[in-house]
Structure formats: C-alpha cells, structure tokens
Write an enzyme that holds these catalytic residues in place. Structure first.
Site, PDB file in Angstrom:
ATOM      1  CE  LYS A   1      26.311  24.553  47.570  1.00 43.80           C
ATOM      2  NZ  LYS A   1      27.353  23.853  46.804  1.00 43.80           N
TER       3      LYS A   1
ATOM      4  CB  VAL B   1      21.850  23.563  49.899  1.00 42.44           C
ATOM      5  CG1 VAL B   1      21.297  24.027  48.560  1.00 42.44           C
ATOM      6  CG2 VAL B   1      23.360  23.348  49.792  1.00 42.44           C
TER       7      VAL B   1
ATOM      8  CG  ASP C   1      34.965  16.525  44.427  1.00 42.92           C
ATOM      9  OD1 ASP C   1      35.147  15.288  44.381  1.00 42.92           O
ATOM     10  OD2 ASP C   1      34.468  17.098  45.416  1.00 42.92           O
TER      11      ASP C   1
ATOM     12  NE  ARG D   1      31.849  13.353  46.840  1.00 41.26           N
ATOM     13  CZ  ARG D   1      32.653  12.469  46.257  1.00 41.26           C
ATOM     14  NH1 ARG D   1      32.214  11.246  46.052  1.00 41.26           N
ATOM     15  NH2 ARG D   1      33.877  12.779  45.882  1.00 41.26           N
ATOM     16  CG  ASN D   2      30.337  16.915  43.993  1.00 39.15           C
ATOM     17  OD1 ASN D   2      29.647  17.342  44.925  1.00 39.15           O
ATOM     18  ND2 ASN D   2      31.621  16.665  44.109  1.00 39.15           N
TER      19      ASN D   2
ATOM     20  CB  SER E   1      24.146  20.639  55.113  1.00 38.30           C
ATOM     21  OG  SER E   1      24.491  19.440  55.734  1.00 38.30           O
TER      22      SER E   1
ATOM     23  CD  GLN F   1      34.203  20.199  53.006  1.00 39.41           C
ATOM     24  OE1 GLN F   1      33.821  19.053  53.164  1.00 39.41           O
ATOM     25  NE2 GLN F   1      35.107  20.772  53.785  1.00 39.41           N
ATOM     26  CG  PHE F   2      31.419  25.290  50.230  1.00 40.98           C
ATOM     27  CD1 PHE F   2      32.648  25.783  50.647  1.00 40.98           C
ATOM     28  CD2 PHE F   2      31.336  24.695  48.985  1.00 40.98           C
ATOM     29  CE1 PHE F   2      33.767  25.689  49.834  1.00 40.98           C
ATOM     30  CE2 PHE F   2      32.454  24.596  48.164  1.00 40.98           C
ATOM     31  CZ  PHE F   2      33.673  25.092  48.595  1.00 40.98           C
TER      32      PHE F   2
ATOM     33  CG  ASP G   1      29.084  21.249  44.162  1.00 45.50           C
ATOM     34  OD1 ASP G   1      28.683  22.419  44.313  1.00 45.50           O
ATOM     35  OD2 ASP G   1      28.649  20.294  44.821  1.00 45.50           O
TER      36      ASP G   1
HETATM   37  P1  ADP Z   1      28.675  21.609  49.224  1.00 46.59           P
HETATM   38  O1  ADP Z   1      29.081  22.139  47.901  1.00 46.59           O
HETATM   39  O2  ADP Z   1      28.655  22.609  50.337  1.00 46.59           O
HETATM   40  O3  ADP Z   1      29.418  20.346  49.576  1.00 46.59           O
HETATM   41  P2  ADP Z   1      26.462  20.341  47.994  1.00 46.59           P
HETATM   42  O4  ADP Z   1      26.500  21.053  46.701  1.00 46.59           O
HETATM   43  O5  ADP Z   1      27.011  18.968  48.040  1.00 46.59           O
HETATM   44  O6  ADP Z   1      27.141  21.217  49.102  1.00 46.59           O
HETATM   45  O7  ADP Z   1      24.952  20.334  48.501  1.00 46.59           O
HETATM   46  C1  ADP Z   1      24.518  19.597  49.607  1.00 46.59           C
HETATM   47  C2  ADP Z   1      23.156  18.984  49.315  1.00 46.59           C
HETATM   48  O8  ADP Z   1      22.216  20.030  49.078  1.00 46.59           O
HETATM   49  C3  ADP Z   1      23.144  18.142  48.052  1.00 46.59           C
HETATM   50  O9  ADP Z   1      23.493  16.815  48.322  1.00 46.59           O
HETATM   51  C4  ADP Z   1      21.699  18.263  47.599  1.00 46.59           C
HETATM   52  O10 ADP Z   1      20.891  17.350  48.293  1.00 46.59           O
HETATM   53  C5  ADP Z   1      21.331  19.669  48.027  1.00 46.59           C
HETATM   54  N1  ADP Z   1      21.515  20.622  46.910  1.00 46.59           N
HETATM   55  C6  ADP Z   1      22.642  21.300  46.607  1.00 46.59           C
HETATM   56  N2  ADP Z   1      22.484  22.079  45.527  1.00 46.59           N
HETATM   57  C7  ADP Z   1      21.213  21.873  45.123  1.00 46.59           C
HETATM   58  C8  ADP Z   1      20.425  22.380  44.014  1.00 46.59           C
HETATM   59  N3  ADP Z   1      20.945  23.237  43.162  1.00 46.59           N
HETATM   60  N4  ADP Z   1      19.155  21.942  43.883  1.00 46.59           N
HETATM   61  C9  ADP Z   1      18.644  21.062  44.762  1.00 46.59           C
HETATM   62  N5  ADP Z   1      19.314  20.538  45.805  1.00 46.59           N
HETATM   63  C10 ADP Z   1      20.588  20.941  45.995  1.00 46.59           C
END
Ligand code: ADP
Length: 429
Positions: A200, A186, A291, A295-296, A180, A182-183, A309
C-alpha cells in the site's frame, strides 16, 4: 542392544507421559532454584525472532496451516497449552498419502538443556530446531520447511522483531494494481522475488505518518490466522509503503456481491466464524478495530476470511472520515455510544460485527440501504435495528441481534459470540 530414546509423538497416552515428565522437570528446576529457570524466560525472546515460530496458535490451527501448505517436512513451533512449553508440529506424507501431523514437545533435562531427541541436547530451542532441520534423529521427518504464521515463507520481519520491521524497498517488486482506498493505491508485489505481498503506497497528506509508524511496531506483533498480517513498512522513502499479507480473493464485500446466490449456508457461517475468531484475538489483546465492516475484511485463495485495517482509522487525515458527522464516517456500522460520544471499545466492535454478519447473510447488501446517515442515527437511537436478511435463519438472526444491544455492556463478548457460532455450526438446523 540399548534402545535409542526416540522423541515421542504427542498422541494418546504418550501425550500424558511427555506432559507429565516435562512439567516434573520444570517444577523440579523451579524447586531447586526457587523461581522459573532463567533460560526459559530468555528462551521466549529467542524463539519469537524465528520464522518457524507461530505465536498464539492452537494445535488445530497448526494442523490447518500445515495441511494448507501440504509440504513434506513442513513444520511450526508453537507454545503448547501448558505455558512455557513448546511443541513442534510436523507434516509428513510418508505415513499416508493424505498426510499426517505429528506433535513433539521440546523437553528440558535437569541441566537445563533442551531436546527433542534425548541424545541431542542444546542450549537453546533455536539450536534444537537447527539440528533437526538437518537430522530427523527419530522424528518422522527432518524439519524441512518452516511454515510462517500465515503459512508460506513470510518475510522474517513479520510480527516478530521490533527492530527489523523496516523493509528494504529494493527487495520489493511491483506488479498489478489491486485496488485503492482511503490511504492510496494497493498493488500486488513480490518480496525478494519470491513472496507475494500487498503493498500500500500512502498518498501524501492522507495519514498521520509518524503516529502510524510508532503503532506499526505494535500491529506487527498482532499475529493470528484470521488477521491480515502486517509484514513491515518501508520507512526510508516517500510515499511510505505498507507491506502486508496478500489476499488473492480481495475484499469480502465484493466477494459476497460477485458470488451472491452461489454461497452455501455453511460457507456463510464459516465466514462469520473467521471474522469472529480474528476479532476474539483482537479483543484478547485489548486492541480495538474501530472500523470493522465487510469492506475491511479480505479473502485469501483458500476462501479464508481475515480481518484487515485494524486500528487504522486513527491515522486517517480526513475529517469526513473521522468525524461522526462526516460523510464518510461508518455510521451504519456504529453503535449509539460511538455516534453520540465517540466511545470506542471491543463492545463497539461487537456492534459492527453484527452488521458484518448482516452483510454476509444479505450477500453484500448495504445496511439501511435507502436511509441517509442522519436518518440512521435517529433510527438507531429510537431502537430500530436491521431486519433479518434473506439467507439468515431465526437462530442466526438472534445471534447478530445480540450484538445490537443499546448498551455496550449488554452485548456479548467476541469469545461468547464465537461459542454461539460454533454451536450453530455443529447444529445447523
Ligand atoms: P485503505 O486502507 O487505503 O482504505 P484498503 O485496505 O481498503 O485501502 O484497500 C483498497 C483495496 O485494495 C481493497 O478493497 C482490496 O481490493 C485491495 N487490497 C487491499 N489490501 C489487500 C491485500 N492485502 N491483499 C489483496 N488485496 C488488497
């Protein structure tokens, strides 16, 4: 006996010949009519709407994609290095067990008809492909299996059509939770019971949804092997769902932390190269990430790293994240002009990229570990920079250091950085 005019693989001398012939054909059409033939202009629109079309990939990338899929008759259609000319790249194991890739240019005759085999001409490129999906007609194999821009069969909405990006939620099934952010949450899911995707679900009040929906149309057109592909959005329901390419090995930061010590030097460099390639593409599209951080970035099942992202911070509804004095603002990844004047550019992304290189070579440590955000702002302003991480050689550290030039214009571009990284990859010592 009359020899059958077979399609010529774009290898060696044949390549030069085919190239020359096609350009002569186009130029002769241009001469006759005084402008680029109209069928070529509209052809671009027609072919972009197809699963087999891979925008912006090079011959080498197409080969990488097809080998990755390893499917007999796997194919992509791409624009060749000569603008307006299209090439079909096909994978086959009939010639050798290791697999071979043949490249065929789609030619055009004097009457404006397209063809791969001279005997079978058509009004459009999709018609040519459709024909060869059923008939090899001189190709090394018939075109059996369309490999999408990210490999595998991808939802037909992906990155192509601005009308068809609204994914029907009834075609999605939900599986395990992936993480999970910020938004919101997932989850792993399947599209049409077959294609793995990441879904997501946007938490209520977490996003400027309308602005994002507008921008999503642009983002879906961003299509590169080193970017996590946005497939579409489920618009008709709340929570809003964002459907993207599934990345088996999750986020790069955790990947580095879990595998610390086991990652070979060359692998660390290739991760930097992956991120740099994705960013070079964004730079060329004048798209600012805002960003970029480990982590992204996400890692797929083949350990390819892709940038994720991009541009999303603009839709975050949380002051702590968006204001440079907020607790969640990525201060440690930001250059002086962002910290002081919120001035974003591809060159501010370059600064962040230097920090990502640092994260990779320190195997997932937090930059400026023991410093608070406000201490980091004053350090950076005084000219203090991150130290050389333990796995980085001096030449490698010099490259990341270039990214942290005080002035944006003093930093290299991503395409210059990519050249440096490629040089390091060729001469590791
Ligand atoms: P947000 O954009 O809401 O901050 P994230 O993109 O950072 O969320 O996703 C949160 C977590 O979900 C990531 O750290 C990752 O572990 C998992 N995740 C997100 N997108 C994917 C993806 N496309 N494939 C696999 N895991 C994902």
């Amino acid at each position: 006996m009359v020899a059958l005019p077979l399609p010529v693989p774009v290898d060696s001398l044949a390549f030069v010949l085919v190239f020359w012939t096609v350009s002569q054909q186009i130029f002769s059409l241009m001469r006759n009519k005084g402008f680029i033939p109209s069928n070529y202009v509209t052809e671009r629109d027609r072919i972009e709407a197809n699963l087999w079309y891979c925008k912006n990939i090079t011959r080498t990338e197409a080969e990488q994609l097809l080998r990755q899929e390893d499917k007999e008759g796997g194919f992509v259609v791409r624009e060749s290095s000569q603008k307006g000319v299209y090439t079909v790249s096909v994978y086959t194991k009939t010639l050798s067990a290791n697999g071979d890739i043949k490249h065929y240019q789609i030619k055009i005759n004097e009457t404006g008809q397209f063809f791969l085999a001279e005997k079978h001409t058509f009004n459009s490129i999709p018609d040519v492909i459709h024909y060869h999906e059923h008939n090899a007609a001189g190709l090394v194999t018939r075109l059996r299996y369309a490999v999408g821009p990210m490999g595998r069969c991808v939802p037909p909405t992906s990155g192509f059509s601005s009308e068809k990006w609204d994914i029907n939620p009834s075609e999605l099934t939900f599986m395990k939770e992936l993480g999970s952010g910020q938004f919101g949450l997932v989850r792993l899911g399947k599209w049409r019971a077959q294609q793995k995707v990441a879904i997501k679900a946007i938490r209520e009040g977490a996003m400027y949804e309308e602005d994002f929906i507008e921008e999503a149309k642009v983002m879906m057109r961003l299509c590169h092997l080193k970017l996590v592909q946005l497939y579409g959005v489920c618009l008709q329901q709340r929570p809003l769902l964002i459907v993207a390419e599934f990345m088996e090995n999750g986020c790069l930061l955790n990947f580095l932390r879990q595998r610390g010590g086991t990652l070979k030097e060359a692998w660390l460099l290739s991760m930097c190269q992956d991120v740099c390639e994705g960013m070079e593409y964004l730079e060329a599209q004048s798209f600012i990430h805002r960003d970029l951080a480990a982590r992204n970035c996400l890692v797929n099942e083949h350990n390819v790293v892709k940038v994720c992202d991009f541009g999303m911070t603009r839709y975050v509804l949380d002051n702590q994240y968006t204001s440079s004095s907020g607790a969640k603002f990525p201060v440690k990844w930001s250059p002086p002009e962002v910290l002081h004047f919120s001035k974003y550019s591809s060159k501010s992304d370059v600064w962040s990229f230097g920090v990502v290189m640092w994260e990779i070579y320190s195997e997932g440590r937090t930059p400026f570990e023991n410093r608070s955000n406000s201490e980091v702002v004053s350090d950076i302003t005084r000219g203090v920079r991150l130290y050389r991480p333990h796995r980085a050689s001096q030449p490698l550290y010099s490259v990341m250091y270039l990214c942290w030039h005080e002035k944006a214009q003093g930093r290299p571009s991503f395409s210059e950085l990519l050249e440096e990284i490629r040089k390091l990859a060729e001469n590791p010592d």
